[in-house]
Write a protein that holds these residues in place. Structure first.
Motif, PDB file in Angstrom:
ATOM      1  N   UNK A  71      15.558  42.165  36.985  1.00  0.00           N
ATOM      2  CA  UNK A  71      14.738  41.152  36.310  1.00  0.00           C
ATOM      3  C   UNK A  71      13.498  41.744  35.643  1.00  0.00           C
ATOM      4  N   UNK A  72      13.362  43.051  35.676  1.00  0.00           N
ATOM      5  CA  UNK A  72      12.213  43.703  35.041  1.00  0.00           C
ATOM      6  C   UNK A  72      12.702  44.752  34.050  1.00  0.00           C
ATOM      7  N   UNK A  73      11.899  44.942  33.036  1.00  0.00           N
ATOM      8  CA  UNK A  73      12.268  45.886  31.988  1.00  0.00           C
ATOM      9  C   UNK A  73      11.634  47.253  32.278  1.00  0.00           C
ATOM     10  N   UNK A  74      12.334  48.079  33.001  1.00  0.00           N
ATOM     11  CA  UNK A  74      11.842  49.425  33.272  1.00  0.00           C
ATOM     12  C   UNK A  74      12.593  50.436  32.445  1.00  0.00           C
ATOM     13  N   UNK A  75      12.339  51.727  32.693  1.00  0.00           N
ATOM     14  CA  UNK A  75      13.069  52.768  31.966  1.00  0.00           C
ATOM     15  C   UNK A  75      12.891  54.116  32.640  1.00  0.00           C
ATOM     16  N   UNK A  76      13.797  55.022  32.295  1.00  0.00           N
ATOM     17  CA  UNK A  76      13.610  56.430  32.649  1.00  0.00           C
ATOM     18  C   UNK A  76      12.584  56.965  31.660  1.00  0.00           C
ATOM     19  N   UNK A  77      11.652  57.790  32.121  1.00  0.00           N
ATOM     20  CA  UNK A  77      10.565  58.241  31.244  1.00  0.00           C
ATOM     21  C   UNK A  77      10.984  59.420  30.358  1.00  0.00           C
ATOM     22  N   UNK A  78      10.275  59.635  29.245  1.00  0.00           N
ATOM     23  CA  UNK A  78      10.704  60.623  28.246  1.00  0.00           C
ATOM     24  C   UNK A  78      10.893  62.035  28.818  1.00  0.00           C
ATOM     25  N   UNK A  79      11.995  62.637  28.439  1.00  0.00           N
ATOM     26  CA  UNK A  79      12.262  64.026  28.799  1.00  0.00           C
ATOM     27  C   UNK A  79      12.910  64.232  30.154  1.00  0.00           C
ATOM     28  N   UNK A  80      12.944  63.179  30.965  1.00  0.00           N
ATOM     29  CA  UNK A  80      13.421  63.353  32.344  1.00  0.00           C
ATOM     30  C   UNK A  80      14.897  63.790  32.435  1.00  0.00           C
ATOM     31  N   UNK A  81      15.815  63.106  31.742  1.00  0.00           N
ATOM     32  CA  UNK A  81      17.223  63.520  31.903  1.00  0.00           C
ATOM     33  C   UNK A  81      17.435  64.986  31.531  1.00  0.00           C
ATOM     34  N   UNK A  82      16.815  65.436  30.425  1.00  0.00           N
ATOM     35  CA  UNK A  82      17.005  66.834  29.996  1.00  0.00           C
ATOM     36  C   UNK A  82      16.367  67.801  30.993  1.00  0.00           C
ATOM     37  N   UNK A  83      15.180  67.473  31.478  1.00  0.00           N
ATOM     38  CA  UNK A  83      14.496  68.363  32.422  1.00  0.00           C
ATOM     39  C   UNK A  83      15.273  68.468  33.736  1.00  0.00           C
ATOM     40  N   UNK A  84      15.698  67.327  34.253  1.00  0.00           N
ATOM     41  CA  UNK A  84      16.423  67.340  35.528  1.00  0.00           C
ATOM     42  C   UNK A  84      17.727  68.115  35.382  1.00  0.00           C
ATOM     43  N   UNK A  85      18.433  67.896  34.284  1.00  0.00           N
ATOM     44  CA  UNK A  85      19.712  68.595  34.144  1.00  0.00           C
ATOM     45  C   UNK A  85      19.491  70.097  33.939  1.00  0.00           C
ATOM     46  N   UNK A  86      18.426  70.480  33.226  1.00  0.00           N
ATOM     47  CA  UNK A  86      18.104  71.906  33.078  1.00  0.00           C
ATOM     48  C   UNK A  86      17.799  72.552  34.439  1.00  0.00           C
ATOM     49  N   UNK A  87      16.995  71.872  35.240  1.00  0.00           N
ATOM     50  CA  UNK A  87      16.629  72.427  36.548  1.00  0.00           C
ATOM     51  C   UNK A  87      17.836  72.520  37.470  1.00  0.00           C
ATOM     52  N   UNK A 116      20.054  55.429  37.067  1.00  0.00           N
ATOM     53  CA  UNK A 116      21.006  56.502  36.781  1.00  0.00           C
ATOM     54  C   UNK A 116      20.532  57.891  37.149  1.00  0.00           C
ATOM     55  N   UNK A 117      19.568  57.980  38.073  1.00  0.00           N
ATOM     56  CA  UNK A 117      19.062  59.292  38.471  1.00  0.00           C
ATOM     57  C   UNK A 117      19.445  59.640  39.906  1.00  0.00           C
ATOM     58  N   UNK A 118      20.298  58.845  40.498  1.00  0.00           N
ATOM     59  CA  UNK A 118      20.702  59.102  41.884  1.00  0.00           C
ATOM     60  C   UNK A 118      21.513  60.388  41.977  1.00  0.00           C
ATOM     61  N   UNK A 119      21.464  61.020  43.135  1.00  0.00           N
ATOM     62  CA  UNK A 119      22.313  62.192  43.379  1.00  0.00           C
ATOM     63  C   UNK A 119      21.738  63.518  42.940  1.00  0.00           C
ATOM     64  N   UNK A 120      20.603  63.518  42.260  1.00  0.00           N
ATOM     65  CA  UNK A 120      20.023  64.790  41.806  1.00  0.00           C
ATOM     66  C   UNK A 120      19.108  65.431  42.843  1.00  0.00           C
ATOM     67  N   UNK A 121      18.547  64.623  43.725  1.00  0.00           N
ATOM     68  CA  UNK A 121      17.490  65.113  44.610  1.00  0.00           C
ATOM     69  C   UNK A 121      17.989  65.086  46.054  1.00  0.00           C
TER      70      UNK A 121
END
Ligand SMILES: [Mg+2]
Length: 235
Positions: A83-99, A126-131
């Motif tokens: 019910x809220x409009x959130x988001x993944x913040x800029x650069x996060x998917x690329x940074x996490x996948x690089x690391x 959609x960031x589950x499973x990385x940490x």
């Protein structure tokens, strides 16, 4: 081995206010508080936020009360996220996948969220499973203690090969908790704090957001900055 610890709210993602709404609704539901006080959330642990609510409304700060509140909060959070409009913040998917592609880098969480709340937020965006490990806000009232937990777990997971820890967070409390455990710190102005507020806490690197991957990467891969004022503190 380099360990990079990510804060969640304001750093990896924003829930668009779902977390705060869930906290207030949990307080209303479990304790009948009609108008929850305006307690500070930013950089605080959920346990600390719970204690602040309890203090503001004359509720005894017991483990039983905390567990009731925590459980109600997580249920409400699940309900509020869509019910809220959130988001993944800029650069996060690329940074996490690089690391994650680097064999000499481990990534974890250093967050004030309770563990189940952290998992809900990360999975929803959609960031589950990385940490695979980290420090959470279920027990400690203060973030510095969470940092100690996170670092202890990282040391264990990396079998003594940890050479440097870097915290990435969006509040002055992220910076101070990194210092408390001898970690380096990147402050990112994607939360509620301005660049000036973050600069005053003296992070090693201050960025508007994490979209400049090469700049973040350059910081992470260069030698740890010398900070003589730290008194030779070592991981
Ligand atoms: Mg944060």
């Amino acid at each position: 081995m380099l360990v990079v610890f990510f804060d969640i709210d304001g750093t990896l993602l924003t829930t668009g206010g779902a977390g705060g709404t869930a906290m207030r609704r949990a307080l209303t539901r479990q304790f009948g508080v009609e108008h929850p006080a305006d307690v500070p959330f930013s950089g605080r642990t959920d346990r600390g936020i719970g204690a602040a609510f309890f203090a503001a409304h004359g509720i005894e700060d017991t483990d039983t009360h905390w567990q009731l509140f925590r459980r109600a909060y997580v249920e409400e959070l699940k309900r509020q996220l869509p019910h809220h409009q959130g988001s993944v913040l800029p650069g996060i998917p690329a940074l996490v996948s690089r690391l994650r592609r680097q064999s000499n880098v481990a990534i974890g969480l250093l967050t004030g969220n309770v563990r189940s709340g952290a998992e809900l937020k990360l999975d929803y965006y959609g960031l589950g499973g990385h940490f695979a490990f980290g420090g959470f806000g279920d027990v400690h009232h203060h973030r510095d203690r969470v940092a100690h937990d996170a670092l202890a777990e990282a040391k264990q997971r990396t079998n003594g090969s940890l050479t440097r820890a870097v915290v990435i967070g969006d509040t002055p409390l992220d910076v101070s908790c990194a210092r408390a455990v001898g970690a380096d710190v990147i402050a990112v102005a994607t939360g509620i704090h301005s660049r000036d507020e973050l600069a005053a806490s003296q992070p090693d690197l201050l960025l508007d957001d994490l979209s400049d991957l090469s700049r973040v990467w350059e910081f992470l891969t260069r030698a740890a900055p010398a900070r003589p004022e730290a008194g030779g503190r070592r991981l």
